[in-house]
Design a protein around this motif. Structure first.
Motif, short mmCIF file in Angstrom:
data_model
loop_
_atom_site.label_atom_id
_atom_site.label_comp_id
_atom_site.label_asym_id
_atom_site.label_seq_id
_atom_site.Cartn_x
_atom_site.Cartn_y
_atom_site.Cartn_z
N ASP A 138 54.95 39.21 -49.62
CA ASP A 138 55.94 39.74 -48.67
C ASP A 138 57.35 39.65 -49.25
OD1 ASP A 138 57.93 39.72 -46.54
OD2 ASP A 138 56.29 39.55 -45.12
N GLY A 149 57.16 42.95 -51.27
CA GLY A 149 57.55 43.74 -50.10
C GLY A 149 59.04 43.98 -50.02
N THR A 150 59.83 42.92 -50.12
CA THR A 150 61.29 43.07 -50.05
C THR A 150 61.81 43.88 -51.22
OG1 THR A 150 61.48 40.96 -48.88
CG2 THR A 150 63.48 41.84 -49.87
N SER A 197 60.79 47.67 -50.47
CA SER A 197 61.36 48.28 -49.26
C SER A 197 62.89 48.31 -49.29
CB SER A 197 60.87 47.54 -48.01
OG SER A 197 61.29 46.18 -48.01
N HIS A 241 58.60 46.64 -44.92
CA HIS A 241 57.54 46.46 -45.91
C HIS A 241 56.37 47.40 -45.60
CE1 HIS A 241 59.94 43.21 -46.99
NE2 HIS A 241 59.20 42.19 -46.63
#
Length: 411
Positions: free
Chosen positions: A176, A180-181, A184, A340
């Motif tokens: 994440d 993810g960061t 995104s 995300h």
């Protein structure tokens, strides 16, 4: 298309990429680990969150949900959730007063457990809604910012119930925070500005898991990356990975794009803004809208042009230089993009769901404080994700187990 139907389509699309959480929801429906429990939550109201709410509802919970960021709220998803029996108190783009009113409305449920994303809900419980504290027996927190606050509360003896630090699992930090960061954030920036990053200088403030992910993705797109840090170990790590490390006072004059990923306030201040080059872009991916000092930016500007592009405001300084603020200084990845990918949130929300179930069973035995997610939950989430992807791994032989667990066996 009706709003609720649009929301249902988004939730269904997200669920396709969330096989682990879907499986946990099916297990919860059979086992009902949350039967009779009331949960007040303050989370981003997105399609991925809706899949989590569905799993908790399947487990027997009654839920009231407020938004942790008004700019990330998807109104059609909120409407669909109401149809699923979740009391949603959220609307896109509300002002600060309404944001806090929605949190109060979620707390009116009289929760047994709470889920938070940034500690605002827990903060209100301990300051303005103390009448409800006796009924709250535990909570979960999903962000670095929130856990910093909670650990301070615990150190001061102010925290009144146990809270599980969901953010601090290995799977969450890796999948994440980092991947993810990283993806995104740059997705949001490019949607907002249509900027090519190759050849540009990107200043990343903070080299934790989130900052590392942002730096890696920017470097992969051909940017020159400068890192700012307050932690000597993280700064050394960035240096050894090939990044240029400088104080923000020096980096301010170099950057074309500034991305704050720290969880702290005033990372980009007035003196930094005054040194920036014409056309510099400012984005935050660190949680709250305090990392970039927007008030100082307002004071420096002689003109402000709102919406020069979607989620992009132009601030003109006295000498004619223009600075571009993205997403009002709020989370650029959730405001200018969709946050995300669902496959990432499958991991985070699976850990969240299993942590809630664990907490429901253990809360009576836990003293107030901040608790790590049990390691077996982290491993279970990773195993389920690998299985869903059709990936197998090795297991230890009996001799290998003996070797690892006996000091009597020589090399």
């Amino acid at each position: 298309m009706e709003r609720s139907e649009s929301g249902e389509r988004q939730i269904s699309w997200a669920a396709r990429s969330m096989p682990v959480l879907t499986a946990i929801g099916e297990r919860f429906a059979a086992d009902r680990p949350l039967d009779g429990l009331r949960i007040s939550a303050c989370l981003h109201v997105t399609a991925e969150t809706a899949v989590l709410m569905g799993a908790l509802r399947a487990g027997g919970a009654e839920i009231a949900l407020a938004a942790s960021n008004p700019l990330s709220t998807r109104d059609d998803v909120a409407e669909a959730l109401r149809g699923y029996g979740v009391a949603v108190h959220a609307r896109a783009g509300v002002d600060r007063a309404t944001y806090y009113r929605h949190i109060h409305q979620a707390l009116d449920l009289g929760p047994d457990l709470v889920l938070d994303d940034g500690c605002d809900l827990v903060n209100i419980l301990h300051t303005e809604r103390t009448d409800l504290l006796e009924g709250v027996s535990g909570g979960c927190e999903e962000t670095t910012t929130g856990i910093i606050r909670l650990r301070q509360m615990a150190a001061e003896g102010a925290l009144r119930f146990p809270v599980v630090a969901v953010n601090d699992t290995r799977t969450k930090r890796m999948f994440d925070n980092r991947y993810g960061t990283g993806q995104s954030t740059l997705d949001g920036i490019m949607r907002a500005t249509n900027t090519m990053l190759a050849g540009r200088t990107v200043v990343v403030a903070g080299f934790g898991f989130c900052g590392r992910g942002v730096a890696e993705r920017a470097k992969g797109l051909g940017a020159r990356v400068v890192v700012t840090e307050i932690d000597a170990v993280k700064a050394l790590d960035a240096t050894l990975q090939g990044y240029e490390v400088r104080p923000m006072a020096e980096a301010a004059a170099l950057g074309d794009l500034f991305i704050t990923v720290t969880g702290n306030r005033d990372v980009v201040r007035g003196e930094h803004l005054a040194a920036m080059r014409d056309g510099a872009m400012l984005a935050n991916a660190g949680h709250f809208d305090v990392e970039i000092d927007v008030r100082a930016l307002d004071e420096l500007a002689v003109e402000v042009h709102r919406g020069v592009r979607p989620n992009t405001d132009e601030y003109v300084l006295a000498d004619g230089r223009r600075l571009l603020l993205l997403a009002e200084g709020r989370l650029v990845n959730l405001t200018a993009a969709e946050g995300h990918p669902a496959a990432v949130m499958d991991m985070s929300f699976s850990a969240q769901a299993l942590a809630v179930a664990w907490l429901a069973g253990e809360r009576a035995r836990l003293a107030p404080g901040v608790y790590d997610v049990p390691e077996e939950i982290d491993h279970e989430v990773a195993r389920l994700k690998l299985a869903a992807a059709g990936i197998g791994i090795d297991t230890l032989t009996g001799d290998q187990e003996d070797y690892l667990h006996s000091w009597r066996v020589g090399s």
